[in-house]
Motif scaffolding. Structure first.
Motif, PDB file in Angstrom:
ATOM      1  N   PHE A 130      23.295 -12.969  56.854  1.00 20.74           N
ATOM      2  CA  PHE A 130      24.727 -13.120  57.086  1.00 20.74           C
ATOM      3  C   PHE A 130      25.078 -14.431  57.774  1.00 20.74           C
ATOM      4  CE2 PHE A 130      24.873  -8.452  56.497  1.00 20.74           C
ATOM      5  CZ  PHE A 130      25.826  -8.443  55.486  1.00 20.74           C
ATOM      6  N   VAL A 131      24.190 -14.919  58.627  1.00 19.70           N
ATOM      7  CA  VAL A 131      24.501 -16.159  59.347  1.00 19.70           C
ATOM      8  C   VAL A 131      24.758 -17.286  58.343  1.00 19.70           C
ATOM      9  CG1 VAL A 131      23.620 -17.892  60.935  1.00 19.70           C
ATOM     10  CG2 VAL A 131      23.222 -15.466  61.406  1.00 19.70           C
ATOM     11  N   THR A 132      23.833 -17.457  57.395  1.00 21.00           N
ATOM     12  CA  THR A 132      23.989 -18.542  56.419  1.00 21.00           C
ATOM     13  C   THR A 132      25.124 -18.249  55.448  1.00 21.00           C
ATOM     14  OG1 THR A 132      21.603 -18.810  56.599  1.00 21.00           O
ATOM     15  CG2 THR A 132      22.713 -20.086  54.898  1.00 21.00           C
ATOM     16  N   LYS A 133      25.253 -16.994  55.046  1.00 20.19           N
ATOM     17  CA  LYS A 133      26.335 -16.646  54.109  1.00 20.19           C
ATOM     18  C   LYS A 133      27.698 -17.003  54.693  1.00 20.19           C
ATOM     19  CE  LYS A 133      24.346 -12.871  51.359  1.00 20.19           C
ATOM     20  NZ  LYS A 133      24.422 -13.531  50.056  1.00 20.19           N
ATOM     21  N   PHE A 134      27.924 -16.635  55.957  1.00 21.26           N
ATOM     22  CA  PHE A 134      29.215 -16.949  56.572  1.00 21.26           C
ATOM     23  C   PHE A 134      29.398 -18.449  56.743  1.00 21.26           C
ATOM     24  CE2 PHE A 134      29.783 -12.490  57.422  1.00 21.26           C
ATOM     25  CZ  PHE A 134      31.169 -12.364  57.402  1.00 21.26           C
ATOM     26  N   LEU A 135      28.330 -19.138  57.098  1.00 20.75           N
ATOM     27  CA  LEU A 135      28.405 -20.585  57.269  1.00 20.75           C
ATOM     28  C   LEU A 135      28.815 -21.258  55.953  1.00 20.75           C
ATOM     29  CD1 LEU A 135      27.649 -22.984  59.268  1.00 20.75           C
ATOM     30  CD2 LEU A 135      25.501 -23.067  57.998  1.00 20.75           C
ATOM     31  N   VAL A 136      28.138 -20.895  54.875  1.00 21.59           N
ATOM     32  CA  VAL A 136      28.415 -21.506  53.571  1.00 21.59           C
ATOM     33  C   VAL A 136      29.816 -21.112  53.100  1.00 21.59           C
ATOM     34  CG1 VAL A 136      27.714 -21.507  51.142  1.00 21.59           C
ATOM     35  CG2 VAL A 136      25.978 -21.677  52.941  1.00 21.59           C
ATOM     36  N   ASN A 167      43.372 -22.668  46.374  1.00 21.24           N
ATOM     37  CA  ASN A 167      44.101 -22.605  47.645  1.00 21.24           C
ATOM     38  C   ASN A 167      45.012 -21.383  47.723  1.00 21.24           C
ATOM     39  OD1 ASN A 167      44.475 -23.523  50.210  1.00 21.24           O
ATOM     40  ND2 ASN A 167      46.038 -25.045  49.684  1.00 21.24           N
ATOM     41  N   GLU A 168      44.495 -20.242  47.265  1.00 21.25           N
ATOM     42  CA  GLU A 168      45.232 -18.984  47.346  1.00 21.25           C
ATOM     43  C   GLU A 168      44.581 -18.125  48.420  1.00 21.25           C
ATOM     44  OE1 GLU A 168      44.625 -17.543  43.421  1.00 21.25           O
ATOM     45  OE2 GLU A 168      46.034 -18.967  42.511  1.00 21.25           O
ATOM     46  N   PRO A 169      45.346 -17.141  48.961  1.00 21.48           N
ATOM     47  CA  PRO A 169      44.727 -16.274  49.965  1.00 21.48           C
ATOM     48  C   PRO A 169      43.616 -15.424  49.357  1.00 21.48           C
ATOM     49  CG  PRO A 169      46.997 -15.586  49.516  1.00 21.48           C
ATOM     50  CD  PRO A 169      46.755 -16.820  48.709  1.00 21.48           C
ATOM     51  N   GLY A 170      42.724 -14.956  50.202  1.00 24.58           N
ATOM     52  CA  GLY A 170      41.615 -14.116  49.737  1.00 24.58           C
ATOM     53  C   GLY A 170      40.299 -14.772  50.032  1.00 24.58           C
ATOM     54  N   CYS A 171      39.538 -14.198  50.965  1.00 23.31           N
ATOM     55  CA  CYS A 171      38.232 -14.748  51.291  1.00 23.31           C
ATOM     56  C   CYS A 171      37.350 -13.614  51.808  1.00 23.31           C
ATOM     57  CB  CYS A 171      38.350 -15.864  52.333  1.00 23.31           C
ATOM     58  SG  CYS A 171      38.631 -15.294  54.012  1.00 23.31           S
ATOM     59  N   TRP A 172      36.119 -13.964  52.131  1.00 21.35           N
ATOM     60  CA  TRP A 172      35.167 -12.932  52.570  1.00 21.35           C
ATOM     61  C   TRP A 172      35.551 -12.374  53.933  1.00 21.35           C
ATOM     62  CZ3 TRP A 172      29.443 -13.031  54.245  1.00 21.35           C
ATOM     63  CH2 TRP A 172      28.756 -11.954  53.671  1.00 21.35           C
ATOM     64  N   ARG A 173      36.217 -13.202  54.736  1.00 22.29           N
ATOM     65  CA  ARG A 173      36.632 -12.722  56.063  1.00 22.29           C
ATOM     66  C   ARG A 173      37.818 -11.770  55.987  1.00 22.29           C
ATOM     67  NH1 ARG A 173      33.901 -14.806  60.381  1.00 22.29           N
ATOM     68  NH2 ARG A 173      32.726 -16.721  60.011  1.00 22.29           N
TER      69      ARG A 173
END
Ligand SMILES: [Zn+2]
Length: 357
Positions: A130-136, A167-173
């Motif tokens: 998860f550390v690298t996934k979130f970073l990338v 540039n639309e909303p929607g991300c892993w966070r």
């Protein structure tokens, strides 16, 4: 190569609707960054190379291990012990001699992620932590670069594409506002993975990447493709952007990269004077030569198993630098979050598996 020509090589895919010579040209001009050359990265790289993506940059700090071979399809038995990126480059060179390969034997971290992502047209994540996934992910979001993430877990594969260039909303966070505690979800080494499943996920990631590069419809924002090999039912999970999520104003924001590094490879840590290595593994995981290695370089080694941190942990001394160590850097990253802020501490990136003993 005799009279083999690229036109003949690409013949069948040029006939695919929406592809054609125009699409092939787009691919030839594209640079794709692949993070991690493992169970996902191998099929991703193979498919993208054979499809004619013009430049492939791929990063992985590890060497080929024999337990990789059932799913890491760019490697053979003779490659065991070689750097993964070198073995992969040799295999890809044989698969397609008309593209540029840029192998990097590095772990993607907070110091190098920005230039790597900014130099790419699209990024494929093939890591398992998860550390690298979130970073990338956060770097792609800030840079406005499309990202295709993948994960495999026992019999289940998941692929999610983030067309951040729109540039639309929607991300892993929107789904995971904070990185889950590493160690709370198993990685391949602990819980196991069916090798063929990594091929399913990796090839689907490659397909999603190719459609994005070709400018074709899909993959959709805010949807995750899930296949469970146990019930034969692929599903598309549609999810909603979180209006509270920071993705609305994340483009161009790199301020989070100025945070002090939380992990580093041993090469970067070793010269620090008075380093205390805190080994948080269980006793049966520890090899005597590993402690000897740390001690030979001037570190003091202490042992506090992670499973017992509720009962005992080091007496932190603000004059010292602490390096938390486990097998792969997953548990030590979790343990690091419990260290008081005034204490200088790092997690050993990649754990003892990253040491060249
Ligand atoms: Zn979001």
């Amino acid at each position: 190569m005799g009279d083999v020509s690229p036109r003949d090589y690409y013949d069948r895919q040029l006939r695919v609707p929406g592809w054609g010579p125009e699409g092939q040209k787009k691919l030839a001009q594209a640079t794709v960054l692949v993070v991690g050359v493992g169970g996902l990265g191998c099929p991703v790289l193979s498919a993208l190379a054979r499809s004619g993506v013009g430049r492939l940059v791929f990063c992985d700090p590890d060497a080929v291990e024999v337990s990789n071979l059932p799913r890491q399809t760019l490697f053979g038995v003779d490659d065991v012990g070689l750097p993964k990126v070198d073995a992969a480059a040799a295999a890809l060179r044989g698969a397609n001699p008309w593209i540029d390969l840029d192998p990097r034997r590095v772990r993607v971290d907070s110091r190098n992620v920005r230039p790597l992502v900014e130099a790419a047209d699209l990024v494929v994540d093939g890591t398992d932590n998860f550390v690298t996934k979130f970073l990338v992910h956060d770097a792609c979001r800030a840079a406005g670069k499309p990202l295709v993430m993948g994960a495999v877990y026992q019999w289940e594969a998941q692929v999610t594409a983030f067309p951040f260039q729109r540039n639309e909303p929607g991300c892993w966070r929107c789904l995971w506002p904070q990185a889950p505690e590493d160690g709370c979800v198993g990685v391949c080494a602990d819980v196991g993975v069916a090798g063929a499943l990594a091929g399913v996920a990796g090839n689907f990631q490659a397909l999603a990447a190719l459609r994005l590069l070709l400018g074709l419809e899909g993959p959709e924002a805010c949807s995750t493709w899930i296949v469970d090999a146990a019930d034969w039912t692929p599903r598309r999970l549609k999810w909603k952007p979180d209006p509270q999520c920071s993705c609305g104003h994340a483009r161009g924001d790199w301020s989070w990269l100025d945070l002090p590094p939380t992990e580093a490879p041993w090469d970067a840590i070793a010269p620090v004077d008075r380093t205390v290595v805190v080994d948080i593994r269980e006793p049966e995981e520890i090899l005597p030569e590993e402690w000897a290695f740390f001690e030979a370089q001037g570190s003091v080694v202490v042992h506090f198993p992670w499973t017992k941190w509720s009962q005992s942990r080091p007496e932190w001394n603000p004059q010292r630098t602490y390096v938390l160590v486990c097998a792969h850097g997953i548990r030590s990253a979790a343990a690091l979050r419990t260290v008081p802020g005034e204490i200088r501490a790092l997690s050993l990136a990649g754990g003892t598996a990253s040491l060249l003993l």
